[in-house]
Design a protein around this motif. Structure first.
Motif, PDB file in Angstrom:
ATOM      1  N   MET A   1       0.857  -1.172   0.000  1.00  0.00           N
ATOM      2  CA  MET A   1       0.000   0.000   0.000  1.00  0.00           C
ATOM      3  C   MET A   1       0.902   1.234   0.000  1.00  0.00           C
ATOM      4  O   MET A   1       1.848   1.322   0.754  1.00  0.00           O
ATOM      5  N   SER A   2       0.596   2.177  -0.864  1.00  0.00           N
ATOM      6  CA  SER A   2       1.395   3.383  -0.976  1.00  0.00           C
ATOM      7  C   SER A   2       0.480   4.586  -1.155  1.00  0.00           C
ATOM      8  O   SER A   2      -0.397   4.574  -2.010  1.00  0.00           O
ATOM      9  N   GLU A   3       0.669   5.608  -0.355  1.00  0.00           N
ATOM     10  CA  GLU A   3      -0.106   6.847  -0.453  1.00  0.00           C
ATOM     11  C   GLU A   3      -1.617   6.598  -0.478  1.00  0.00           C
ATOM     12  O   GLU A   3      -2.349   7.281  -1.193  1.00  0.00           O
ATOM     13  N   GLY A   4      -2.079   5.616   0.255  1.00  0.00           N
ATOM     14  CA  GLY A   4      -3.507   5.354   0.339  1.00  0.00           C
ATOM     15  C   GLY A   4      -4.062   4.466  -0.754  1.00  0.00           C
ATOM     16  O   GLY A   4      -5.233   4.143  -0.752  1.00  0.00           O
ATOM     17  N   TYR A   5      -3.233   4.055  -1.703  1.00  0.00           N
ATOM     18  CA  TYR A   5      -3.708   3.181  -2.777  1.00  0.00           C
ATOM     19  C   TYR A   5      -3.421   1.732  -2.418  1.00  0.00           C
ATOM     20  O   TYR A   5      -2.360   1.403  -1.885  1.00  0.00           O
ATOM     21  N   LYS A   6      -4.353   0.870  -2.703  1.00  0.00           N
ATOM     22  CA  LYS A   6      -4.161  -0.560  -2.499  1.00  0.00           C
ATOM     23  C   LYS A   6      -4.202  -1.222  -3.871  1.00  0.00           C
ATOM     24  O   LYS A   6      -5.240  -1.229  -4.534  1.00  0.00           O
ATOM     25  N   PHE A   7      -3.072  -1.753  -4.306  1.00  0.00           N
ATOM     26  CA  PHE A   7      -2.979  -2.398  -5.609  1.00  0.00           C
ATOM     27  C   PHE A   7      -3.252  -3.889  -5.435  1.00  0.00           C
ATOM     28  O   PHE A   7      -2.473  -4.592  -4.815  1.00  0.00           O
ATOM     29  N   GLU A   8      -4.356  -4.342  -5.988  1.00  0.00           N
ATOM     30  CA  GLU A   8      -4.723  -5.737  -5.857  1.00  0.00           C
ATOM     31  C   GLU A   8      -4.246  -6.560  -7.042  1.00  0.00           C
ATOM     32  O   GLU A   8      -3.969  -7.735  -6.904  1.00  0.00           O
ATOM     33  N   THR A   9      -4.181  -5.946  -8.186  1.00  0.00           N
ATOM     34  CA  THR A   9      -3.742  -6.658  -9.373  1.00  0.00           C
ATOM     35  C   THR A   9      -3.174  -5.658 -10.373  1.00  0.00           C
ATOM     36  O   THR A   9      -3.552  -4.495 -10.369  1.00  0.00           O
ATOM     37  N   VAL A  10      -2.279  -6.107 -11.193  1.00  0.00           N
ATOM     38  CA  VAL A  10      -1.681  -5.268 -12.223  1.00  0.00           C
ATOM     39  C   VAL A  10      -1.883  -5.983 -13.554  1.00  0.00           C
ATOM     40  O   VAL A  10      -1.553  -7.160 -13.695  1.00  0.00           O
ATOM     41  N   TYR A  11      -2.432  -5.276 -14.526  1.00  0.00           N
ATOM     42  CA  TYR A  11      -2.709  -5.865 -15.836  1.00  0.00           C
ATOM     43  C   TYR A  11      -1.442  -6.429 -16.456  1.00  0.00           C
ATOM     44  O   TYR A  11      -0.418  -5.759 -16.540  1.00  0.00           O
ATOM     45  N   ASP A  12      -1.497  -7.653 -16.864  1.00  0.00           N
ATOM     46  CA  ASP A  12      -0.401  -8.333 -17.563  1.00  0.00           C
ATOM     47  C   ASP A  12       0.876  -8.388 -16.722  1.00  0.00           C
ATOM     48  O   ASP A  12       1.966  -8.541 -17.255  1.00  0.00           O
ATOM     49  N   GLY A  13       0.749  -8.197 -15.408  1.00  0.00           N
ATOM     50  CA  GLY A  13       1.881  -8.325 -14.510  1.00  0.00           C
ATOM     51  C   GLY A  13       2.933  -7.237 -14.624  1.00  0.00           C
ATOM     52  O   GLY A  13       4.056  -7.406 -14.153  1.00  0.00           O
ATOM     53  N   LYS A  14       2.605  -6.111 -15.251  1.00  0.00           N
ATOM     54  CA  LYS A  14       3.594  -5.049 -15.395  1.00  0.00           C
ATOM     55  C   LYS A  14       2.931  -3.682 -15.301  1.00  0.00           C
ATOM     56  O   LYS A  14       1.738  -3.534 -15.498  1.00  0.00           O
ATOM     57  N   VAL A  15       3.742  -2.690 -14.983  1.00  0.00           N
ATOM     58  CA  VAL A  15       3.276  -1.304 -14.901  1.00  0.00           C
ATOM     59  C   VAL A  15       3.951  -0.536 -16.023  1.00  0.00           C
ATOM     60  O   VAL A  15       5.164  -0.619 -16.202  1.00  0.00           O
ATOM     61  N   ASN A  16       3.170   0.204 -16.788  1.00  0.00           N
ATOM     62  CA  ASN A  16       3.708   0.995 -17.885  1.00  0.00           C
ATOM     63  C   ASN A  16       3.668   2.468 -17.518  1.00  0.00           C
ATOM     64  O   ASN A  16       2.672   2.949 -16.997  1.00  0.00           O
ATOM     65  N   GLN A  17       4.745   3.164 -17.796  1.00  0.00           N
ATOM     66  CA  GLN A  17       4.784   4.596 -17.564  1.00  0.00           C
ATOM     67  C   GLN A  17       4.709   5.286 -18.912  1.00  0.00           C
ATOM     68  O   GLN A  17       5.448   4.962 -19.831  1.00  0.00           O
ATOM     69  N   LEU A  18       3.793   6.246 -19.025  1.00  0.00           N
ATOM     70  CA  LEU A  18       3.603   6.971 -20.269  1.00  0.00           C
ATOM     71  C   LEU A  18       4.318   8.307 -20.218  1.00  0.00           C
ATOM     72  O   LEU A  18       4.360   8.954 -19.177  1.00  0.00           O
TER      73      LEU A  18
END
Length: 53
Positions: free
Chosen positions: A1-18
């Motif tokens: 948990m970071s800054e109040g966000y709870k990440f339960e799942t990430v699409y395709d197992g990765k995070v993309n930065q635009l």
């Protein structure tokens, strides 16, 4: 948990930065043109970035 966000799942197992400067032309209009009215504008993204949003 970071800054109040709870990440339960990430699409395709990765995070993309635009690259925010390419938000509208190279992301929204290339991938989501039919739904562009549902996305923040390039100007809105720039304001969010400048204000820490």
């Amino acid at each position: 948990m970071s800054e109040g966000y709870k990440f339960e799942t990430v699409y395709d197992g990765k995070v993309n930065q635009l690259d925010s400067s390419k938000w509208w032309d190279q992301y929204v209009m290339e991938k989501w043109k039919d739904y562009s009215d549902h996305f923040p504008s390039q100007e809105d993204i720039e304001v969010l970035e400048l204000t820490g949003g």
